[in-house]
Design a protein around this motif. Sequence first.
Motif, PDB file in Angstrom:
ATOM      1  N   ASN A 271       0.856  -1.185   0.000  1.00 27.46           N
ATOM      2  CA  ASN A 271       0.000   0.000   0.000  1.00 27.46           C
ATOM      3  C   ASN A 271       0.898   1.243   0.000  1.00 27.46           C
ATOM      4  O   ASN A 271       1.693   1.451   0.922  1.00 27.46           O
ATOM      5  CB  ASN A 271      -0.884  -0.040   1.251  1.00 27.46           C
ATOM      6  CG  ASN A 271      -1.843   1.129   1.348  1.00 27.46           C
ATOM      7  OD1 ASN A 271      -1.493   2.266   1.062  1.00 27.46           O
ATOM      8  ND2 ASN A 271      -3.055   0.838   1.777  1.00 27.46           N
ATOM      9  N   HIS A 272       0.763   2.063  -1.028  1.00 25.70           N
ATOM     10  CA  HIS A 272       1.623   3.233  -1.214  1.00 25.70           C
ATOM     11  C   HIS A 272       1.549   4.210  -0.027  1.00 25.70           C
ATOM     12  O   HIS A 272       2.553   4.820   0.355  1.00 25.70           O
ATOM     13  CB  HIS A 272       1.199   3.918  -2.514  1.00 25.70           C
ATOM     14  CG  HIS A 272       1.974   5.144  -2.863  1.00 25.70           C
ATOM     15  ND1 HIS A 272       3.100   5.114  -3.635  1.00 25.70           N
ATOM     16  CD2 HIS A 272       1.777   6.441  -2.553  1.00 25.70           C
ATOM     17  CE1 HIS A 272       3.571   6.334  -3.777  1.00 25.70           C
ATOM     18  NE2 HIS A 272       2.782   7.173  -3.142  1.00 25.70           N
ATOM     19  N   LEU A 273       0.354   4.366   0.546  1.00 26.87           N
ATOM     20  CA  LEU A 273       0.188   5.303   1.671  1.00 26.87           C
ATOM     21  C   LEU A 273       0.907   4.798   2.911  1.00 26.87           C
ATOM     22  O   LEU A 273       1.569   5.553   3.624  1.00 26.87           O
ATOM     23  CB  LEU A 273      -1.297   5.474   1.985  1.00 26.87           C
ATOM     24  CG  LEU A 273      -2.090   6.182   0.909  1.00 26.87           C
ATOM     25  CD1 LEU A 273      -3.571   6.140   1.248  1.00 26.87           C
ATOM     26  CD2 LEU A 273      -1.620   7.619   0.795  1.00 26.87           C
TER      27      LEU A 273
ATOM     28  N   ALA B  97       3.420   2.932   2.834  1.00 29.08           N
ATOM     29  CA  ALA B  97       4.846   3.054   2.533  1.00 29.08           C
ATOM     30  C   ALA B  97       5.356   4.461   2.846  1.00 29.08           C
ATOM     31  O   ALA B  97       6.461   4.625   3.372  1.00 29.08           O
ATOM     32  CB  ALA B  97       5.109   2.699   1.073  1.00 29.08           C
ATOM     33  N   HIS B  98       4.550   5.500   2.536  1.00 29.37           N
ATOM     34  CA  HIS B  98       4.982   6.863   2.883  1.00 29.37           C
ATOM     35  C   HIS B  98       5.251   6.964   4.388  1.00 29.37           C
ATOM     36  O   HIS B  98       6.226   7.581   4.806  1.00 29.37           O
ATOM     37  CB  HIS B  98       3.910   7.881   2.480  1.00 29.37           C
ATOM     38  CG  HIS B  98       4.072   8.402   1.072  1.00 29.37           C
ATOM     39  ND1 HIS B  98       5.234   8.997   0.638  1.00 29.37           N
ATOM     40  CD2 HIS B  98       3.218   8.423   0.015  1.00 29.37           C
ATOM     41  CE1 HIS B  98       5.089   9.372  -0.632  1.00 29.37           C
ATOM     42  NE2 HIS B  98       3.871   9.020  -1.037  1.00 29.37           N
ATOM     43  N   ILE B  99       4.395   6.358   5.207  1.00 33.84           N
ATOM     44  CA  ILE B  99       4.591   6.381   6.663  1.00 33.84           C
ATOM     45  C   ILE B  99       5.894   5.650   7.022  1.00 33.84           C
ATOM     46  O   ILE B  99       6.699   6.141   7.806  1.00 33.84           O
ATOM     47  CB  ILE B  99       3.387   5.730   7.378  1.00 33.84           C
ATOM     48  CG1 ILE B  99       2.133   6.593   7.176  1.00 33.84           C
ATOM     49  CG2 ILE B  99       3.684   5.535   8.866  1.00 33.84           C
ATOM     50  CD1 ILE B  99       0.841   5.974   7.700  1.00 33.84           C
TER      51      ILE B  99
ATOM     52  N   THR C 170       8.995  12.358  -1.343  1.00 34.74           N
ATOM     53  CA  THR C 170       8.354  12.177  -2.640  1.00 34.74           C
ATOM     54  C   THR C 170       8.388  10.680  -2.978  1.00 34.74           C
ATOM     55  O   THR C 170       9.006   9.896  -2.272  1.00 34.74           O
ATOM     56  CB  THR C 170       9.082  12.981  -3.724  1.00 34.74           C
ATOM     57  OG1 THR C 170      10.474  12.709  -3.612  1.00 34.74           O
ATOM     58  CG2 THR C 170       8.859  14.465  -3.527  1.00 34.74           C
ATOM     59  N   ASP C 171       7.690  10.290  -4.045  1.00 38.78           N
ATOM     60  CA  ASP C 171       7.546   8.866  -4.333  1.00 38.78           C
ATOM     61  C   ASP C 171       8.892   8.208  -4.604  1.00 38.78           C
ATOM     62  O   ASP C 171       9.701   8.710  -5.380  1.00 38.78           O
ATOM     63  CB  ASP C 171       6.610   8.661  -5.520  1.00 38.78           C
ATOM     64  CG  ASP C 171       5.175   9.027  -5.163  1.00 38.78           C
ATOM     65  OD1 ASP C 171       4.914   9.259  -3.959  1.00 38.78           O
ATOM     66  OD2 ASP C 171       4.337   9.077  -6.066  1.00 38.78           O
ATOM     67  N   ASN C 172       9.122   7.071  -3.953  1.00 36.37           N
ATOM     68  CA  ASN C 172      10.369   6.332  -4.111  1.00 36.37           C
ATOM     69  C   ASN C 172      10.126   4.880  -3.755  1.00 36.37           C
ATOM     70  O   ASN C 172       9.118   4.545  -3.127  1.00 36.37           O
ATOM     71  CB  ASN C 172      11.454   6.931  -3.196  1.00 36.37           C
ATOM     72  CG  ASN C 172      11.106   6.761  -1.733  1.00 36.37           C
ATOM     73  OD1 ASN C 172      11.411   5.740  -1.127  1.00 36.37           O
ATOM     74  ND2 ASN C 172      10.426   7.741  -1.144  1.00 36.37           N
TER      75      ASN C 172
HETATM   76 ZN   LIG Z   1       3.016   9.204  -2.941  1.00 30.42          ZN
END
Ligand SMILES: [Zn+2]
Lengths: 360, 260
Positions: free
Chosen positions: A123-125, A127-129, A321-323
């Motif tokens: 889950n991308h969200l 992952a940000h956490i 940012t996205d990585n």
């Molecule tokens: Zn993102």
Amino acid sequence: MAKKSNTDREQEPLCILAIESSCDETGVALIEDGRAIHANVVASQASVHAQYGGVVPEVASRRQLEAIVPVLETAFAEAGVGWGAVNAIAATYGPGLAGSLLVGLTAGKTLALARGLPFLGVNHLEAHIYANWLRTGESEQADPEVPLLALVVSGAHSELVYIAEHGHYELMGQTRDDAAGEAFDKVARLLGLGYPGGPAIQLAAEQRDTTRPNPYTLPRAWLPGTWDFSFSGLKTATGNLLAKASASGEKIAIADVADAFQDAVVDALATKTVRAAEARGVREVLLAGGVAANLALRERLKADLDARGITLRYPPLAYCTDNAAMIGAAAYFHLRRGERDGYDLEVRPNLQLPFAASRA
Amino acid sequence: ALDTSTNTASIALVREDRLVAELTWDVGQRHSAELLQRLDWLLETASAQPSDLTEIAVATGPGSFNGVRVALTVAKSLCFALGARLSAISTLDVAAWGYASVNDPVWALLDAGRGEVYAAAYPSPKTDAATWTPVNGYLVLTPQELAQRIEGQALFCGEWRTETQAALNEALGDRARFAPQLSTRRAVWLAELAVARLRDGRVENPATIEPLYLRKPAITISKKAGIPLQDPHQPSIQAEATASQEQPAGSEDAPHALRR
Ligand SMILES: [Zn+2]
């Protein structure tokens, strides 16, 4: 090698090949034990989409397909390892753009099949956490400790999330209209500052003449009794301010307006986050998502939380940012719990965090 | 051999010119979920390991943008992970190859949406598998425009809507013949073409191989990751829900920036 916590002592190291392709960046990373970064490569298409003022989905997925193998090659070269070093594969499966997600997820599942490795969709969200678990500095750094409060702010999200333990999320509040990053993009456009709006507005605000007070103040929507946010009124107010000035021929300093707008967004986000942290009695707050790159937000939150003895954590700019490094960090905790996904996993463009019922 | 260019998907496993197993099915839009699951099943059925795959053939379109991208992503990833050699062949070439023994000129068609078809004509008398290419390139046009290009007889094969067949019948009458829709494309046909090309040393680079889109991307701004604009210079901007309606766009040739 990363310093280990109690949970993974006595276990073999777990090196994850992680892939991120939810929007307009193609990322591949090699992450050990969810923390140590052996490689982190991102191919960005931002310059391609800037001419359209936003991300064009079909263009984005075409670029994802072009970038995927070169980025994989670069990541292995950067880490200086071969397939023998990889123990598992992880890839984003949502939320994001369907056509973009499809490339990274399909590549991840195929690599797992080809090499006989376990696979996990991320889950991308979340992952940000989990970017906050990455060891990005020179010095040894301790893991964040639950319970935690996380403010997830990006082009698509503005959410206040309480994390009682790993993988247990409670949505305390969220935006009722525009996401914070979306508001930055829209107002940057109004101000003629270009895309993406976050860095453009921050840069403009920094150039304000600070020897005099800002003549403008823009409204905050407090939505009392909730932990929710709202930014569409602020966007409208900014538009009205500009329209009035142009009608009356008043000369307006764009830097003043950018600063007043940024201040209003930061004030709303920071005030609610600090109050929520106090209400839940957490000792740490995590800032996550693309808007976590905003310096004004970081500074304001840090000052307000420091004053209350609460620690603020946020990833270095490149990991906000996205990585793919953050995908590897989040995947680690799931894989260690024995979780796996099958080859039939599909993209989930509208995926949310797996929220438990909110206590409100 | 992998082909997920349309709602009909086909995969085949070929060993030394012999068919080991083939699977053709209605995949709908579940290209990514079903292709890998069935590839896994196909390998297991044939008691083969992924590492046994030394050559990969992929159909490059035209067709469903996402469908074509799934097969290409799988092919690229298999080549990257296993060091296999890649052959990439247009989906229209594959559709027509099944009718290579027919005497009339063969036209391969695939539905392109918006009242148009993807089309390519193949030579008569036939060439061999290694040189199998359309006589006038790959086209995207209406059935009426297609009919105007045809002199004499034509056999149509591939996939089309009933409206397309009706329009071609009306324009061409007896001169048009249609192959049965139940034998649209098979991955063994793709494998045959690939084996011939690889034998000729025609190997593609998995890092750079691209689909045959034949259409520019639709210019729609994502609600998820950007802003729906009110820009007078870009009147064609729509909500993301309409992104499948392809629209011609300006150039998008800026290079990737690789950064850490
Ligand atoms: Zn993102």
